[in-house]
Write an enzyme that holds these catalytic residues in place. Structure first.
Site, PDB file in Angstrom:
ATOM      1  N   GLU A 157       6.632 -16.746 -24.176  1.00  0.00           N
ATOM      2  CA  GLU A 157       5.522 -17.240 -23.372  1.00  0.00           C
ATOM      3  C   GLU A 157       4.409 -16.200 -23.485  1.00  0.00           C
ATOM      4  OE1 GLU A 157       6.328 -17.919 -19.206  1.00  0.00           O
ATOM      5  OE2 GLU A 157       4.273 -18.616 -18.870  1.00  0.00           O
ATOM      6  N   ARG A 177      21.467 -10.639 -22.942  1.00  0.00           N
ATOM      7  CA  ARG A 177      20.151 -10.057 -22.837  1.00  0.00           C
ATOM      8  C   ARG A 177      20.264  -8.565 -23.093  1.00  0.00           C
ATOM      9  NH1 ARG A 177      15.977 -12.100 -20.032  1.00  0.00           N
ATOM     10  NH2 ARG A 177      14.647 -10.355 -19.539  1.00  0.00           N
ATOM     11  N   LYS A 237       8.729  -8.722 -18.615  1.00  0.00           N
ATOM     12  CA  LYS A 237       7.271  -8.710 -18.712  1.00  0.00           C
ATOM     13  C   LYS A 237       6.625  -8.602 -17.336  1.00  0.00           C
ATOM     14  CE  LYS A 237       7.317 -12.266 -21.430  1.00  0.00           C
ATOM     15  NZ  LYS A 237       6.924 -13.497 -22.103  1.00  0.00           N
TER      16      LYS A 237
HETATM   17  P1  ATP Z   1      10.597 -11.584 -19.441  1.00  0.00           P
HETATM   18  O1  ATP Z   1      11.648 -11.681 -18.388  1.00  0.00           O
HETATM   19  O2  ATP Z   1      10.394 -10.217 -19.964  1.00  0.00           O
HETATM   20  O3  ATP Z   1       9.323 -12.267 -19.081  1.00  0.00           O
HETATM   21  P2  ATP Z   1      11.227 -13.860 -20.843  1.00  0.00           P
HETATM   22  O4  ATP Z   1      12.588 -14.299 -21.251  1.00  0.00           O
HETATM   23  O5  ATP Z   1      10.587 -14.588 -19.743  1.00  0.00           O
HETATM   24  O6  ATP Z   1      11.227 -12.331 -20.650  1.00  0.00           O
HETATM   25  P3  ATP Z   1       9.902 -15.044 -23.009  1.00  0.00           P
HETATM   26  O7  ATP Z   1       8.574 -14.762 -23.556  1.00  0.00           O
HETATM   27  O8  ATP Z   1      10.118 -16.329 -22.320  1.00  0.00           O
HETATM   28  O9  ATP Z   1      10.240 -13.866 -22.059  1.00  0.00           O
HETATM   29  O10 ATP Z   1      11.044 -14.792 -24.084  1.00  0.00           O
HETATM   30  C1  ATP Z   1      10.970 -15.149 -25.441  1.00  0.00           C
HETATM   31  C2  ATP Z   1      12.338 -15.038 -26.030  1.00  0.00           C
HETATM   32  O11 ATP Z   1      12.794 -13.691 -25.957  1.00  0.00           O
HETATM   33  C3  ATP Z   1      13.338 -15.881 -25.262  1.00  0.00           C
HETATM   34  O12 ATP Z   1      14.150 -16.561 -26.188  1.00  0.00           O
HETATM   35  C4  ATP Z   1      14.119 -14.884 -24.474  1.00  0.00           C
HETATM   36  O13 ATP Z   1      15.407 -15.302 -24.227  1.00  0.00           O
HETATM   37  C5  ATP Z   1      14.058 -13.641 -25.362  1.00  0.00           C
HETATM   38  N1  ATP Z   1      14.210 -12.434 -24.563  1.00  0.00           N
HETATM   39  C6  ATP Z   1      13.432 -12.020 -23.551  1.00  0.00           C
HETATM   40  N2  ATP Z   1      13.904 -10.904 -22.988  1.00  0.00           N
HETATM   41  C7  ATP Z   1      15.035 -10.586 -23.667  1.00  0.00           C
HETATM   42  C8  ATP Z   1      16.003  -9.543 -23.572  1.00  0.00           C
HETATM   43  N3  ATP Z   1      15.902  -8.581 -22.651  1.00  0.00           N
HETATM   44  N4  ATP Z   1      17.033  -9.543 -24.439  1.00  0.00           N
HETATM   45  C9  ATP Z   1      17.138 -10.502 -25.389  1.00  0.00           C
HETATM   46  N5  ATP Z   1      16.270 -11.503 -25.524  1.00  0.00           N
HETATM   47  C10 ATP Z   1      15.230 -11.569 -24.689  1.00  0.00           C
HETATM   48 MG    MG Z   2      10.074 -16.506 -19.659  1.00  0.00          MG
END
Ligand code: ATP
Ligand code: MG
Length: 589
Positions: A65, A290, A300
């Site tokens: 995102e 994760r 983020k």
């Molecule tokens: P955040 O909690 O940091 O906002 P998010 O999952 O909301 O992370 P996205 O931009 O939606 O962030 O994530 C893009 C991709 O990266 C998704 O497939 C998500 O599962 C993966 N991702 C995000 N954080 C991690 C992590 N700590 N370990 C592995 N994969 C991750």
């Molecule tokens: Mg997200």
């Protein structure tokens, strides 16, 4: 818009399906296609191929995102998704999951593209969930038409209450049995903007008694009169994650939709929607652990707080676990990829020690970068028997003897030198093999010197060492065979260059920054000493090196010149400290 048929459905594909490489940020090296490594996801994909399960090549996507910069957690997901595409001859798309108009921005889109490329990966298709809004809307009409979705006009609290609890089933609200015609009429009017935010929502007509709470008629679309960074004000009916994600995967022909474990419960609605919309051979969601890294936060939302509240200088502050921060600090993409390889992919969450990452960084730089001499806390040494005004050029090897490279450089040696304050003790313990009154020490690439006297200021601090050198020891050894254990680094006081050295340390002083006492949050776990600025002196050979050059400062650590560094004001970032003391290394050499 071109129409494409994939596995039974006809839909419009975005016209910008060609790879966009308008961002010219060159990666330092493209990720090499490795041989398939075995983890449960790769096993599964290999099995898909053998079984011909999807009738198409393995296809993955990385779906950020655009509401912040990418961090190490994303790097893990990137290495996995792009790695699988490379290893199995499939494809990997970059898809922006941009369905929330309040938090997203084009500056994040740009940073994400830059970071993915810098990590060494190139996507096949560049897509935006917001480009699918029309198609998703058509799917919504189809669901309504088939009696699988309805417009609910209750408010949020009423909807929540109607869902029941983990121990009691939900109850049907007053709108659950609206006719298809009434639902379609309302949905169309929702789309054209006739209603205010929150007046109605679209819900799946799934199962209000389902043990998985997510299946209790989840929300699919909601009204948001807001400016979207990409769609402007032309759209006001926004799909929710569960509705947008799986259907976007299906539109792109993804085979395995890889996500982190917290989405495990969402898998049921993922499958339900793809089935109800009518996709044959739909993508399948698979969850993996994760990445959680000690002494930092990988979210983020939390990183945004650090930026907004000024705890760091920005998303690319070298202490941040963001790709931009690590790049600025001097970490190479090779080290990040190697780290992701080492930690692998598992089904269970586990924290990873920061030492594992630091090891990967050192391992990457060890044979690659030249050694130079830099004194972080200069203490003056005057060699009382060395001719005034004389400058000798000492030949110094820039790589250890076992390195394939054998470059040397010249380091000027003069009567006045600087050594590191830590390398002198007035009253040393027994095993201190550095400088102390009456003691002899070896200067790296230079002579043996003996401390004869110390000069102090009025406060009693040592401000200068008066030493003698042995002119017969230019090779570093005494012709009479006397033993000198310690070797220390130094620079010429008159020929060296002043420099600012930024010593970065862990951003948090606690392994799990979220494990803080009641009433406080991760901010209270910040390490007040995560940045210490030193004013040091460095050998002049670095003067003409380009910004972004990496070095090992002997006995100190790995450093890179920062983007603000200039010939007149050198600035270095510490990438990582040295684990082993240099004294050992010298003995080996
Ligand atoms: P955040 O909690 O940091 O906002 P998010 O999952 O909301 O992370 P996205 O931009 O939606 O962030 O994530 C893009 C991709 O990266 C998704 O497939 C998500 O599962 C993966 N991702 C995000 N954080 C991690 C992590 N700590 N370990 C592995 N994969 C991750
Ligand atoms: Mg997200």
């Amino acid at each position: 818009m071109p129409k494409v048929t994939t596995f039974g459905l006809t839909f419009a594909r975005p016209s910008h399906s060609a790879i966009s490489v308008s961002d010219t940020t060159a990666s330092e090296s493209a990720a090499p296609a490795a041989s398939p490594r075995r983890d449960f996801i790769r096993e599964m994909v290999a099995d898909d191929v053998v079984a011909g399960r999807f009738g198409r090549a393995p296809s993955t996507r990385f779906p950020p995102e655009p509401n912040g910069f990418l961090h190490m957690g994303h790097a893990k997901s990137i290495c996995l998704n792009f790695g699988i595409a490379q290893e199995f001859g499939g494809t990997c798309n970059l898809r922006f999951d941009d369905t929330n108009p309040f938090t997203e921005d084009v500056k994040y889109v740009e940073s994400i593209k830059r970071d993915v490329q810098w990590l060494g990966f190139q996507w096949d298709g560049e897509y935006y969930a917001s480009d699918y809004f029309e198609q998703l809307y058509e799917f919504a009409e189809r669901l309504v038409h088939n009696g699988r979705a309805y417009v609910d006009s209750q408010n949020e609290d009423e909807i929540r209450a109607g869902r029941g609890t983990v121990t009691s089933a939900g109850v049907a609200g007053p709108h659950r049995n609206r006719s298809v015609e009434e639902n379609l009429d309302l949905l169309r009017r929702m789309r054209v903007g006739e209603f205010a935010d929150g007046a109605h929502v679209l819900r799946a007509k799934a199962n209000l008694a389902h043990p998985n709470m997510i299946m209790r008629d989840p929300l699919l679309m909601r009204i948001r009169h807001a400016h979207h960074y990409r769609r402007g004000n032309d759209w006001c009916l926004y799909p929710l994650y569960d509705f947008a994600h799986g259907l976007s995967d299906a539109i792109e022909g993804i085979t395995r939709s890889l996500c982190t474990l917290e989405f495990k419960d969402n898998r049921e609605i993922y499958d339900w929607l793809l089935h109800e919309v009518g996709f044959d051979n739909p993508p399948r969601q698979t969850e993996f652990a994760r990445l959680e890294l000690d002494y930092t936060v990988l979210s983020k939302r939390k990183l945004l707080r650090l930026v907004n509240e000024g705890h760091v200088s920005g998303w690319d502050d070298p202490r941040m676990p963001t790709i931009a921060g690590l790049r600025r600090r001097g970490v190479r993409p090779e080290a990040i990829r190697a780290f992701c390889d080492v930690i692998g992919v598992a089904r269970k969450d586990a924290r990873v020690e920061i030492a594992t990452f630091e090891h990967a960084i050192r391992d990457d730089l060890n044979t690659l970068v030249p050694r130079v001499l830099c004194v972080l806390q200069p203490l003056k040494v005057v060699l009382t028997n060395y001719p005034e005004g004389q400058v000798e050029q000492m030949e110094a090897s820039s790589y250890p003897p076992d390195n394939a490279r054998s470059e040397t450089r010249l380091v000027p040696f003069t009567r006045e030198l600087f050594v590191d304050r830590d390398d002198f003790m007035e009253d040393p313990p027994k095993k201190f093999f550095r400088l102390a009154p009456g003691k002899e020490v070896r200067l790296r690439f230079g002579y043996l010197i003996t401390c004869q006297d110390v000069v102090k200021n009025d406060a009693g601090d040592v401000i200068e060492l008066r030493c003698t050198y042995d002119p017969a020891t230019r090779s570093g050894n005494a012709p009479d065979g006397r033993k000198v254990q310690g070797t220390i680094h130094w620079v010429s006081a008159t020929e060296s260059l002043p420099c600012e050295v930024r010593l970065y340390d862990r951003l948090f002083s606690q392994a799990d920054p979220d494990a803080v006492s009641e009433g406080s949050d991760f901010i209270s776990a910040l390490n007040p000493e995560s940045l210490v600025v030193m004013h040091g002196r460095i050998e002049p050979s670095v003067a003409s090196d380009a910004v972004g050059t990496r070095y090992q400062f002997e006995r100190t650590g790995y450093f890179m010149s920062d983007e603000v560094s200039t010939a007149n004001a050198l600035v270095f970032n510490r990438i990582v400290s040295l684990r082993d003391s240099w004294a050992k290394e010298v003995k080996k050499g």
